[in-house]
Write an enzyme that holds these catalytic residues in place. Structure first.
Site, PDB file in Angstrom:
ATOM      1  N   TRP A   1      -9.366   2.776   6.043  1.00 29.87           N
ATOM      2  CA  TRP A   1      -8.886   2.264   7.324  1.00 29.87           C
ATOM      3  C   TRP A   1      -7.358   2.277   7.373  1.00 29.87           C
ATOM      4  O   TRP A   1      -6.770   2.504   8.417  1.00 29.87           O
ATOM      5  CB  TRP A   1      -9.412   0.846   7.542  1.00 29.87           C
ATOM      6  CG  TRP A   1      -8.949   0.239   8.825  1.00 29.87           C
ATOM      7  CD1 TRP A   1      -9.482   0.436  10.058  1.00 29.87           C
ATOM      8  CD2 TRP A   1      -7.834  -0.639   9.002  1.00 29.87           C
ATOM      9  NE1 TRP A   1      -8.787  -0.274  10.990  1.00 29.87           N
ATOM     10  CE2 TRP A   1      -7.764  -0.951  10.375  1.00 29.87           C
ATOM     11  CE3 TRP A   1      -6.899  -1.204   8.147  1.00 29.87           C
ATOM     12  CZ2 TRP A   1      -6.794  -1.787  10.896  1.00 29.87           C
ATOM     13  CZ3 TRP A   1      -5.941  -2.042   8.667  1.00 29.87           C
ATOM     14  CH2 TRP A   1      -5.897  -2.328  10.022  1.00 29.87           C
ATOM     15  N   HIS A   2      -6.719   2.057   6.229  1.00 29.18           N
ATOM     16  CA  HIS A   2      -5.257   2.038   6.199  1.00 29.18           C
ATOM     17  C   HIS A   2      -4.656   3.433   6.287  1.00 29.18           C
ATOM     18  O   HIS A   2      -3.495   3.577   6.648  1.00 29.18           O
ATOM     19  CB  HIS A   2      -4.752   1.324   4.943  1.00 29.18           C
ATOM     20  CG  HIS A   2      -4.796  -0.157   5.066  1.00 29.18           C
ATOM     21  ND1 HIS A   2      -5.927  -0.893   4.783  1.00 29.18           N
ATOM     22  CD2 HIS A   2      -3.866  -1.037   5.468  1.00 29.18           C
ATOM     23  CE1 HIS A   2      -5.675  -2.161   5.004  1.00 29.18           C
ATOM     24  NE2 HIS A   2      -4.436  -2.293   5.420  1.00 29.18           N
ATOM     25  N   GLY A   3      -5.420   4.439   5.944  1.00 28.14           N
ATOM     26  CA  GLY A   3      -4.887   5.789   6.056  1.00 28.14           C
ATOM     27  C   GLY A   3      -5.772   6.804   5.367  1.00 28.14           C
ATOM     28  O   GLY A   3      -6.506   6.474   4.437  1.00 28.14           O
TER      29      GLY A   3
ATOM     30  N   PHE B   1       1.244   7.923   9.169  1.00 29.64           N
ATOM     31  CA  PHE B   1      -0.054   8.561   9.403  1.00 29.64           C
ATOM     32  C   PHE B   1      -0.027   9.484  10.592  1.00 29.64           C
ATOM     33  O   PHE B   1       0.411   9.201  11.628  1.00 29.64           O
ATOM     34  CB  PHE B   1      -1.134   7.499   9.582  1.00 29.64           C
ATOM     35  CG  PHE B   1      -1.083   6.459   8.510  1.00 29.64           C
ATOM     36  CD1 PHE B   1      -1.233   6.828   7.184  1.00 29.64           C
ATOM     37  CD2 PHE B   1      -0.851   5.145   8.801  1.00 29.64           C
ATOM     38  CE1 PHE B   1      -1.160   5.879   6.189  1.00 29.64           C
ATOM     39  CE2 PHE B   1      -0.777   4.197   7.809  1.00 29.64           C
ATOM     40  CZ  PHE B   1      -0.939   4.562   6.508  1.00 29.64           C
TER      41      PHE B   1
END
Length: 169
Positions: free
Chosen positions: A23-25, A169
């Site tokens: 989810w963070h990247g 991102f």
């Protein structure tokens, strides 16, 4: 999903942390970060807590602090060799390290607040602040929090380099 036994619970915990890494990247360092935290959570539940409960509180807090800081290296550094180099740099003490005064103050404050709740007197003080709440304490805490927010904002605004981490991102 946790009603199907302990092993299923551990798989679910680890999976949630792997997904939170994604989810963070979309990069392996985030997956490793999630897996790392999931690994320690599962390990703690499996057996580690039995051993940690026997050692002094300060050691447990330091242990958690150390593991969390190592975990943040995986989050921040995209090159795994850089993680190794950074860890080696932390344990190799040389005489040419200089820390400017503002960073020194921030470091001292970080250590104080990281290890604040390791002894009975600070735990008692914290309980008195949060459990025996009064209007006076609310005003003091609000003012201190506001002062800290202003000081933090001033440091960020005055810095030359302020990347927002999610812009990568």
């Amino acid at each position: 999903g946790n009603r199907k036994g302990e092993s299923r619970t551990y798989i679910n915990l680890w999976t949630v942390f792997l997904i939170s890494g994604l989810w963070h990247g979309a990069s392996w360092n985030f997956v490793i970060w999630g897996g790392y935290h999931g690994f320690w959570l599962v390990t703690e539940r499996l057996f580690l807590m039995r051993y940690l409960e026997r050692i002094p509180n300060f050691v447990r807090v330091f242990w958690t602090f150390l593991l969390a800081m190592i975990g943040w290296l995986f989050f921040r550094l995209t090159d795994m060799s850089a993680v190794g180099n950074y860890l080696m740099g932390l344990v190799q003490i040389t005489g040419d390290v200089t820390i400017d005064p503002p960073t020194r103050v921030a470091l001292v404050l970080a250590v104080i607040f990281s290890f604040w709740n390791v002894n009975k007197s600070t735990q008692k003080f914290e309980s008195s602040v949060y459990l025996d709440f009064s209007r006076r304490k609310a005003i003091i805490i609000t003012l201190l929090t506001l002062l800290l927010a202003i000081a933090s904002s001033a440091v960020v605004v005055s810095s030359d380099f302020n990347p927002f981490i999610y812009f990568r991102f």
